[in-house]
Design a protein around this motif. Structure first.
Motif, PDB file in Angstrom:
ATOM      1  N   TYR A  88      -1.130   6.492 -10.021  1.00  0.00           N
ATOM      2  CA  TYR A  88      -0.478   6.933  -8.795  1.00  0.00           C
ATOM      3  C   TYR A  88      -0.445   8.457  -8.671  1.00  0.00           C
ATOM      4  O   TYR A  88      -0.569   9.004  -7.576  1.00  0.00           O
ATOM      5  CB  TYR A  88       0.947   6.377  -8.726  1.00  0.00           C
ATOM      6  N   GLN A 114      -3.587   9.582  -7.270  1.00  0.00           N
ATOM      7  CA  GLN A 114      -3.681   9.287  -5.840  1.00  0.00           C
ATOM      8  C   GLN A 114      -3.013  10.383  -5.013  1.00  0.00           C
ATOM      9  O   GLN A 114      -3.556  10.848  -4.008  1.00  0.00           O
ATOM     10  CB  GLN A 114      -3.039   7.928  -5.546  1.00  0.00           C
ATOM     11  N   LYS A 128       0.848  -1.189   0.000  1.00  0.00           N
ATOM     12  CA  LYS A 128       0.000   0.000   0.000  1.00  0.00           C
ATOM     13  C   LYS A 128       0.886   1.243   0.000  1.00  0.00           C
ATOM     14  O   LYS A 128       1.989   1.226   0.529  1.00  0.00           O
ATOM     15  CB  LYS A 128      -0.889   0.034   1.249  1.00  0.00           C
ATOM     16  N   THR A 162      -4.863   6.218   2.550  1.00  0.00           N
ATOM     17  CA  THR A 162      -4.587   5.210   1.526  1.00  0.00           C
ATOM     18  C   THR A 162      -5.597   5.366   0.386  1.00  0.00           C
ATOM     19  O   THR A 162      -6.514   6.188   0.462  1.00  0.00           O
ATOM     20  CB  THR A 162      -4.669   3.787   2.101  1.00  0.00           C
ATOM     21  N   ASN A 163      -5.436   4.587  -0.644  1.00  0.00           N
ATOM     22  CA  ASN A 163      -6.248   4.729  -1.849  1.00  0.00           C
ATOM     23  C   ASN A 163      -7.626   4.103  -1.681  1.00  0.00           C
ATOM     24  O   ASN A 163      -7.965   3.109  -2.328  1.00  0.00           O
ATOM     25  CB  ASN A 163      -5.513   4.112  -3.039  1.00  0.00           C
ATOM     26  N   THR A 164      -8.443   4.688  -0.826  1.00  0.00           N
ATOM     27  CA  THR A 164      -9.783   4.138  -0.568  1.00  0.00           C
ATOM     28  C   THR A 164     -10.710   4.331  -1.765  1.00  0.00           C
ATOM     29  O   THR A 164     -11.687   3.598  -1.912  1.00  0.00           O
ATOM     30  CB  THR A 164     -10.395   4.802   0.670  1.00  0.00           C
ATOM     31  N   GLN A 165     -10.418   5.322  -2.617  1.00  0.00           N
ATOM     32  CA  GLN A 165     -11.255   5.563  -3.798  1.00  0.00           C
ATOM     33  C   GLN A 165     -10.882   4.645  -4.962  1.00  0.00           C
ATOM     34  O   GLN A 165     -11.514   4.706  -6.020  1.00  0.00           O
ATOM     35  CB  GLN A 165     -11.123   7.017  -4.244  1.00  0.00           C
ATOM     36  N   ARG A 166      -9.835   3.845  -4.754  1.00  0.00           N
ATOM     37  CA  ARG A 166      -9.361   2.912  -5.784  1.00  0.00           C
ATOM     38  C   ARG A 166      -9.025   3.632  -7.095  1.00  0.00           C
ATOM     39  O   ARG A 166      -9.382   3.181  -8.191  1.00  0.00           O
ATOM     40  CB  ARG A 166     -10.379   1.791  -6.036  1.00  0.00           C
ATOM     41  N   LEU A 167      -8.344   4.761  -6.976  1.00  0.00           N
ATOM     42  CA  LEU A 167      -7.885   5.478  -8.154  1.00  0.00           C
ATOM     43  C   LEU A 167      -6.805   4.665  -8.848  1.00  0.00           C
ATOM     44  O   LEU A 167      -5.916   4.100  -8.213  1.00  0.00           O
ATOM     45  CB  LEU A 167      -7.345   6.857  -7.759  1.00  0.00           C
ATOM     46  N   GLN A 168      -6.846   4.611 -10.178  1.00  0.00           N
ATOM     47  CA  GLN A 168      -5.955   3.721 -10.919  1.00  0.00           C
ATOM     48  C   GLN A 168      -4.524   4.244 -10.988  1.00  0.00           C
ATOM     49  O   GLN A 168      -3.573   3.479 -10.851  1.00  0.00           O
ATOM     50  CB  GLN A 168      -6.486   3.517 -12.343  1.00  0.00           C
ATOM     51  N   TYR A 182      -5.128  12.653  -2.349  1.00  0.00           N
ATOM     52  CA  TYR A 182      -4.916  12.478  -0.906  1.00  0.00           C
ATOM     53  C   TYR A 182      -3.844  13.394  -0.329  1.00  0.00           C
ATOM     54  O   TYR A 182      -3.615  13.397   0.872  1.00  0.00           O
ATOM     55  CB  TYR A 182      -4.551  11.018  -0.624  1.00  0.00           C
TER      56      TYR A 182
END
Length: 672
Positions: free
Chosen positions: A286, A289, A270, A278-284, A293
């Motif tokens: 980096y 991200q 992670k 962390t990438n809770t939105q599941r952005l593809q 965030y």
């Protein structure tokens, strides 16, 4: 077949025992024996004895040795050596008139890998003046997968050996300019990339060459060739000469899993951003991200005024202004640097003298800046370090504690590519001391530090640079430096002093020394007992007031293992992992490549030898490089020392520069 193939060829023998001759090594010189009797016997020194066996099983000379029976279980090294000699002899004996082929057989003194180079030119009729010869690299190896069983075998890897057919005189006859080319003592061009590229451009044969080489070197071709070699060896196995009563029954190339070798996977870590988000939105992507965030070190820059000097030639003023406007938006929006101010330094022209003058006249303004961008052009790359505006500016500004970022005008004159812009912004952020993200840190009972150690020779071949860089387990870069080590005699001592001084400070600042902790050393090559290992061992002895374990890890690509997926047609997944022995594993980083990283625990490690854990840490550290948002092809603990060494060596060629200047930027990633 859709599976993973490791280029380990297993050998099945007719017997688990063999009888050879044995002499006590006391008073014997194996070099003299090879000189006098090398045409009759093979000799191998081990455990205070000299073992020897007949090359042909026909000649008979009494050297006074005794007949000695050995088993594969008790003496796998000797069995492996006997097989190696038989295969090497076989390749040396090949004179294939039908296919006009023979093999040149050799190995370098310091290496265990043999090279068999075919005499056939694979570019015959395609490109004149240059040749490509098949090279088979051979390395004997044996496994102890389970229950103390021994699996004998070897690795074979296929590549190309490039050579020039035309010598200097012929090149001149063909009206090829040789002024910039390098030649050996026989007036043959050295087959390096620069010479080959120059030759192909001059002869107009680059397209034909590229098509041919891609076909010869692609993964599917080399995997198919490897399989053909095994079929050919099986057809000729009776021609291999082994000690009387022993013969090879089969050569086998197997897909994983086989013989206790299994294909595993290490998952990616992670990434953590500001306030440990962390990438809770599941952005593809980096970069998206980091933008969403905020960077991990956002708090350090939230209200900070960041002044960046920009040194540019007058003729590029308009293009530079447009780019800086675009860059500022990227730094603002993607990396949340809200208070960026550019300090323009316009120089008269592209000469190094103009750049020097610009720095001199703006010295006071530079003192208020945190970084300098140097605008150069592609032509500057061909200049020596001392004539290069970038290296001259970098050398001067590092002495003032100011990292630099070079940008070629060709990159930014037209609309800058979004990927290039993202990477430039990320580089700048890291050089300012920012951390865009950290990686997953698993909770453990013990604190750790990870230390990357490397060394390299300088351009004149006399000096040694010792490189040591220290990381927090979550990937935060703590400190790094190059030490000038002028002779082999003081190399180890200087490296020891630097490691001791730096680690003493870092341990007190980052480690709870009331408890036991760990030091994990990543060594980018097989370290020398006389130099790197001695330095590390002496440092460890000097830390006798602490309680800690330590692991010495060798990381490198200079080995003979290859991994093919779907017979070379497919891509092997990143993080693919194969444990070869309890102390050695292969870890895959680049899907399109077949060359994995070899990870090996040094037997001199103490108290910590968890190979999977250490391999996972190596893999996770490849997600840390702030040269790009995407994971690196190498773990930063070996990539960063390599980058630092290369740049430091270039800087050392600039008049007036010295290694002590690196002390001003030792806590910054100035080299990425």
């Amino acid at each position: 077949m859709a599976g993973t193939l490791l280029n380990f060829i297993e050998i099945s023998l007719s017997s688990k025992e063999m009888t050879i001759f044995c002499l006590s090594a006391q008073g014997k010189d194996i070099r003299e024996l090879r000189k006098d009797y090398g045409n009759i016997f093979h000799f191998y020194s081990r455990d205070g004895n000299i073992y020897y066996w007949n090359k042909t099983n026909t000649a008979s000379v009494d050297l006074g040795g005794i007949s000695h029976a050995i088993t594969k279980k008790d003496s796998p090294q000797i069995f492996s050596k006997v097989i190696e000699c038989a295969i090497v002899d076989f390749f040396e004996s090949i004179k294939d008139k039908e296919h006009n082929n023979s093999y040149k057989v050799f190995r370098k003194n310091v290496q265990h890998t043999w090279n068999f180079i075919s005499s056939r030119n694979e570019l015959q009729g395609i490109v004149n003046g240059i040749a490509a010869h098949r090279k088979i690299s051979y390395h004997s190896f044996f496994l102890k997968p389970k229950n103390d069983t021994i699996v004998l075998g070897f690795t074979m890897a296929c590549s190309l050996d490039m050579r020039f057919v035309w010598k200097k005189e012929e090149l001149i006859t063909q009206r090829i300019n040789t002024d910039s080319m390098q030649f050996d003592e026989f007036n043959s061009p050295i087959p390096n990339l620069q010479n080959i590229y120059h030759f192909l451009e001059a002869t107009g044969s680059k397209n034909a060459y590229d098509v041919a080489i891609e076909k010869l070197e692609n993964n599917e071709t080399t995997c198919t060739l490897l399989k053909k070699i095994i079929v050919w060896l099986n057809a000729n196995k009776d021609k291999l000469v082994l000690p009387a009563g022993l013969h090879i029954e089969k050569f086998a190339l197997n897909y994983l899993p086989t013989n206790g070798l299994e294909l595993g996977e290490i998952y990616s870590p992670k990434r953590y951003f500001f306030n440990n988000a962390t990438n809770t939105q599941r952005l593809q992507y980096y970069n998206d991200q980091v933008k969403a965030y905020k960077p991990f070190s956002f708090g350090l820059f939230e209200d900070k005024n960041v002044r960046i000097a920009v040194v540019f030639p007058a003729q590029y003023e308009g293009s530079t202004e447009i780019f800086l406007n675009t860059l500022k938006k990227s730094l603002n929006n993607d990396l949340h640097l809200s208070k960026v101010e550019f300090v323009p330094i316009k120089v008269a022209d592209l000469s190094v003298a103009s750049y020097k003058k610009g720095l001199y006249e703006n010295n006071e303004g530079l003192k208020t800046c945190s970084l300098a961008i140097i605008i150069v052009n592609e032509a500057h790359e061909a200049l020596s370090a001392n004539d290069s505006p970038y290296f001259v500016c970098k050398a001067k500004l590092i002495g003032q504690g100011l990292p630099t970022q070079d940008i070629q005008i060709e990159t930014i004159q037209n609309r800058v590519h979004p990927l290039a812009l993202s990477n430039i912004s990320l580089n700048i952020y890291a050089k300012l001391g920012g951390t865009a993200w950290t990686i997953e840190k698993e909770e453990k009972l013990k604190d750790e530090l990870v230390i990357g150690v490397g060394s390299t020779k300088s351009a004149n071949g006399n000096n040694i640079l010792g490189i040591a860089q220290i990381f927090h387990p979550d990937g935060r870069y703590i400190v790094g430096n190059c030490s000038p080590l002028s002779t082999f005699e003081n190399y180890s001592k200087n490296l020891e002093e630097y490691l001791y001084e730096t680690l003493s400070q870092i341990i007190e600042a980052h480690i709870n020394t009331s408890k036991s902790f760990r030091l994990i050393f990543h060594l980018y090559k097989s370290a020398s007992q006389q130099y790197e290992i001695t330095a590390i061992e002496n440092v460890i002895k000097r830390f006798d007031n602490y309680t800690f374990d330590y692991a010495l890890l060798h990381l490198g690509y200079g080995h003979n293992f290859r991994m093919y997926f779907d017979d070379g047609r497919g891509k092997l997944k990143k993080g693919s992992y194969v444990q070869i022995t309890p102390y050695m594993a292969l870890l895959h980083f680049v899907p399109i490549s077949v060359l994995p990283l070899k990870i090996e625990i040094d037997p001199r490690s103490k108290g910590f030898t968890d190979l999977f854990y250490l391999s996972k840490q190596v893999y996770w550290f490849s997600n840390l490089s702030h040269r790009s948002y995407n994971p690196s092809k190498k773990t930063v603990t070996i990539m960063y020392p390599s980058l630092m060494a290369a740049l430091t060596e270039k800087l050392s060629l600039v008049d007036g520069w010295n290694y002590d200047m690196l002390g001003y930027v030792r806590d910054k990633q100035w080299f990425i």
